[in-house]
Write an enzyme that holds these catalytic residues in place. Structure first.
Site, short mmCIF file in Angstrom:
data_model
loop_
_atom_site.label_atom_id
_atom_site.label_comp_id
_atom_site.label_asym_id
_atom_site.label_seq_id
_atom_site.Cartn_x
_atom_site.Cartn_y
_atom_site.Cartn_z
CE LYS A 268 6.33 5.21 0.50
NZ LYS A 268 5.67 3.99 0.02
CG ASN A 269 3.13 4.13 2.89
OD1 ASN A 269 3.47 4.33 1.73
ND2 ASN A 269 3.79 3.33 3.69
CB CYS B 252 7.77 -5.53 -4.62
SG CYS B 252 7.75 -5.51 -2.85
NE ARG C 114 4.10 -5.28 -0.50
CZ ARG C 114 4.43 -3.99 -0.56
NH1 ARG C 114 5.56 -3.63 -1.12
NH2 ARG C 114 3.61 -3.08 -0.09
CG ASP D 181 6.86 0.47 6.18
OD1 ASP D 181 5.85 1.13 5.87
OD2 ASP D 181 7.07 -0.68 5.75
NE ARG E 36 8.71 3.29 -5.03
CZ ARG E 36 8.06 2.13 -5.14
NH1 ARG E 36 8.72 1.02 -5.42
NH2 ARG E 36 6.76 2.06 -5.00
C1 EPZ Z 1 1.35 -0.97 3.19
O1 EPZ Z 1 1.57 -1.97 2.21
C2 EPZ Z 1 2.49 0.03 3.01
N1 EPZ Z 1 2.44 0.61 1.67
C3 EPZ Z 1 3.82 -0.67 3.23
O2 EPZ Z 1 4.85 0.32 3.16
C4 EPZ Z 1 3.84 -1.27 4.64
O3 EPZ Z 1 5.04 -1.97 4.83
C5 EPZ Z 1 2.65 -2.23 4.79
O4 EPZ Z 1 1.41 -1.52 4.51
C6 EPZ Z 1 2.56 -2.81 6.20
O5 EPZ Z 1 2.45 -1.77 7.12
C7 EPZ Z 1 1.52 1.57 1.40
O6 EPZ Z 1 0.74 1.97 2.25
C8 EPZ Z 1 1.55 2.13 0.01
P1 EPZ Z 1 -0.38 -5.05 3.80
P2 EPZ Z 1 0.41 -3.08 1.93
O7 EPZ Z 1 -1.50 -5.31 2.86
O8 EPZ Z 1 -0.92 -2.46 2.07
C9 EPZ Z 1 -0.10 -9.74 3.14
C10 EPZ Z 1 6.85 1.29 2.45
O9 EPZ Z 1 8.02 0.98 2.69
N2 EPZ Z 1 -1.26 -9.55 2.24
O10 EPZ Z 1 -0.67 -4.52 5.15
O11 EPZ Z 1 0.74 -3.74 0.64
C11 EPZ Z 1 1.17 -9.10 2.59
O12 EPZ Z 1 1.82 -10.01 1.71
C12 EPZ Z 1 5.83 0.21 2.13
O13 EPZ Z 1 6.38 2.46 2.49
C13 EPZ Z 1 -1.89 -10.67 1.70
O14 EPZ Z 1 -1.50 -11.81 1.97
O15 EPZ Z 1 0.68 -4.08 3.12
C14 EPZ Z 1 1.96 -8.83 3.83
O16 EPZ Z 1 2.63 -10.01 4.21
C15 EPZ Z 1 6.47 -1.17 2.04
N3 EPZ Z 1 -2.95 -10.49 0.89
C16 EPZ Z 1 0.90 -8.50 4.89
O17 EPZ Z 1 -0.33 -9.01 4.36
C17 EPZ Z 1 -3.43 -9.23 0.58
O18 EPZ Z 1 -4.43 -9.13 -0.17
C18 EPZ Z 1 0.72 -7.02 5.15
O19 EPZ Z 1 0.49 -6.38 3.90
C19 EPZ Z 1 -2.77 -8.11 1.13
C20 EPZ Z 1 -1.68 -8.30 1.96
#
Ligand code: EPZ
Length: 422
Positions: free
Chosen positions: A22-23, A118, A123, A308, A400
């Site tokens: 999915k991701n 969310c 996020r 995850d 999802r």
């Molecule tokens: C991706 O989300 C995945 N989703 C998430 O999977 C996964 O948990 C996550 O990566 C971490 O591996 C998809 O790929 C669609 P991040 P993403 O940016 O990209 C902070 C699932 O269950 N952050 O790596 O949104 C954020 O708040 C989902 O399939 C900022 O502060 O995750 C978090 O604490 C859930 N500013 C950390 O970084 C930003 O601009 C990691 O987030 C971006 C992120």
């Protein structure tokens, strides 16, 4: 709303096919916006999030058709008719933010709703925006939208040093950089297999990329990208989820299409817990003959233990011998499955980012509520091992990220069914 009813039914036996990620698919699909030629994705998972991304791309003027029962996504965006990703789509799926970089790179403008928070955390998307600003984008945050414009002549290559590892920000910047003028270097980039898969697809489209899978990715911008056909990488989170089914129930299950390299830190923890994990020619075979040992886990960006899979692993620790501490370092509110597992007799204490799980001899079935995608499968795994019936409500979360859960688990002997809520 549907419910899923699970009854503990002892050891599992058989095979579970693992779908495309999915991701990975959610970042590969926006890549179609980078070219006016067709991009075809094979091994695509059949999930509601994919249908939502398809609708978003169509709202921008892309053609996106799903063929062969959804396993093939044929997309093309000759000319975008809109550059606005509306709130009503973005609020349903945060990954919609991933159209921002490609639209900016392709047409020099984009209006994308801010995703908002969310269930698992605030996020923010500040790192996405900072990366695009470093490439010369002018961003105006107004009425809940990012109004973005590329400079005259298009985005420019830049050095982007991420203060923390972000999968989505790396993906947005990587896609934008493929058409930027000059060289872009992404430092402290995410190393997830989905990033590697995206880079492979972009390279097949003519992009010049080096270093994916490491913390530093270097991209030489090109004038245009062409079409490609790309197979979506196996879903390592679905894989890990189903590996936990024989781990928690006993028996032996082979997950087809998985490779240990996709989730080696997770496999090491399973091994520490006394679970047998063997890579085969067709995938990964998991079995359990002895009791489950409690192990401590800290979630980290890849190649560390995936956030995850934390909820699902907690279900296993609920019936382990001993006490385990699960530390969640990626998201600020990702223990919502804990109170639901407690309803089934689990002993869990949550303090901030730590959950202390004291293993019990057995769980008891109960009515429980899914709160987010990964929590929903954690409850199903617990129900597989519990005495009696577990009814999981709000299973729309599940749809999802997991296709055909009932069919896949029934296929290895689980007592599970999906019913309409009374
Ligand atoms: C991706 O989300 C995945 N989703 C998430 O999977 C996964 O948990 C996550 O990566 C971490 O591996 C998809 O790929 C669609 P991040 P993403 O940016 O990209 C902070 C699932 O269950 N952050 O790596 O949104 C954020 O708040 C989902 O399939 C900022 O502060 O995750 C978090 O604490 C859930 N500013 C950390 O970084 C930003 O601009 C990691 O987030 C971006 C992120």
């Amino acid at each position: 709303m549907d419910q899923i009813i699970v009854r503990g039914n002892g050891p599992l036996q058989g095979e579970i096919p693992i779908a495309g990620a999915k991701n990975a698919c959610l970042t590969l699909m926006p890549a179609t916006l980078l070219t006016d030629q067709p991009l075809t994705l094979t091994n695509a998972p059949r999930l509601s999030d994919i249908r939502t991304m398809t609708a978003l791309l169509q709202s921008l003027g892309a053609e996106a058709a799903s063929l062969q029962d959804g396993q093939v996504l044929a997309m093309s965006s000759h000319a975008l008719t809109s550059h606005r990703a509306d709130y009503d789509i973005v609020r349903k799926m945060r990954a919609s933010i991933l159209v921002l970089g490609p639209m900016l790179a392709r047409d020099g403008r984009a209006e994308v709703s801010l995703p908002g928070g969310c269930a698992i955390g605030a996020r923010p998307v500040d790192l996405h925006l900072k990366a695009l600003e470093a490439m010369g984008a002018e961003l105006d945050l107004r009425d809940g939208y990012v109004h973005a414009k590329a400079p005259t002549g298009g985005l420019r290559g830049a050095v982007v040093d991420f203060p923390l590892v972000s999968v989505g920000a790396t993906e947005n910047a990587l896609m934008a950089a493929t058409l930027a003028k000059g060289t872009t270097v992404l430092k402290n980039a995410a190393r997830e297999p989905e990033i590697v898969d995206l880079a492979r697809c972009l390279r097949a489209m003519g992009a010049q990329i080096e270093g994916e899978g490491t913390s530093t990715i270097t991209i030489q911008g090109v004038d245009a990208l062409h079409g490609a056909t790309h197979p979506v990488v196996t879903d390592r989170i679905e894989l890990g989820t189903y590996m936990l089914a024989p781990a928690i129930c006993g028996g032996e299950v082979e997950c087809l299409g998985g490779r240990i390299e996709l989730l080696s830190a997770f496999c090491e923890k399973l091994d520490e817990a006394g679970i047998d994990v063997t890579e085969t020619a067709r995938g990964i075979k998991v079995s359990r003959r002895n009791s489950i040992r409690a192990v401590n886990v800290t979630t980290e960006p890849f190649p560390g233990f995936p956030t995850d899979l934390q909820a699902q692993f907690m279900a296993l620790m609920c019936v382990a011998e001993g006490t385990s501490v699960l530390e969640e370092t990626i998201f600020e509110n990702r223990f919502m499955h804990a109170p639901e597992l407690t309803r089934m007799g689990a002993r869990i204490e949550v303090h901030g980012g730590h959950a202390t799980v004291t293993g019990v001899d057995g769980l008891r079935g109960a009515p429980v509520m899914a709160t987010d995608l990964r929590a929903s499968v954690s409850l199903i795994l617990a129900g597989l091992a519990a005495e009696g019936q577990t009814t999981v409500s709000r299973v729309y979360h599940l749809d999802r990220g997991y296709e055909h859960v009932v069919r896949k688990l029934r296929g290895v002997g689980a007592h599970i069914e999906r019913v309409k809520e009374e």
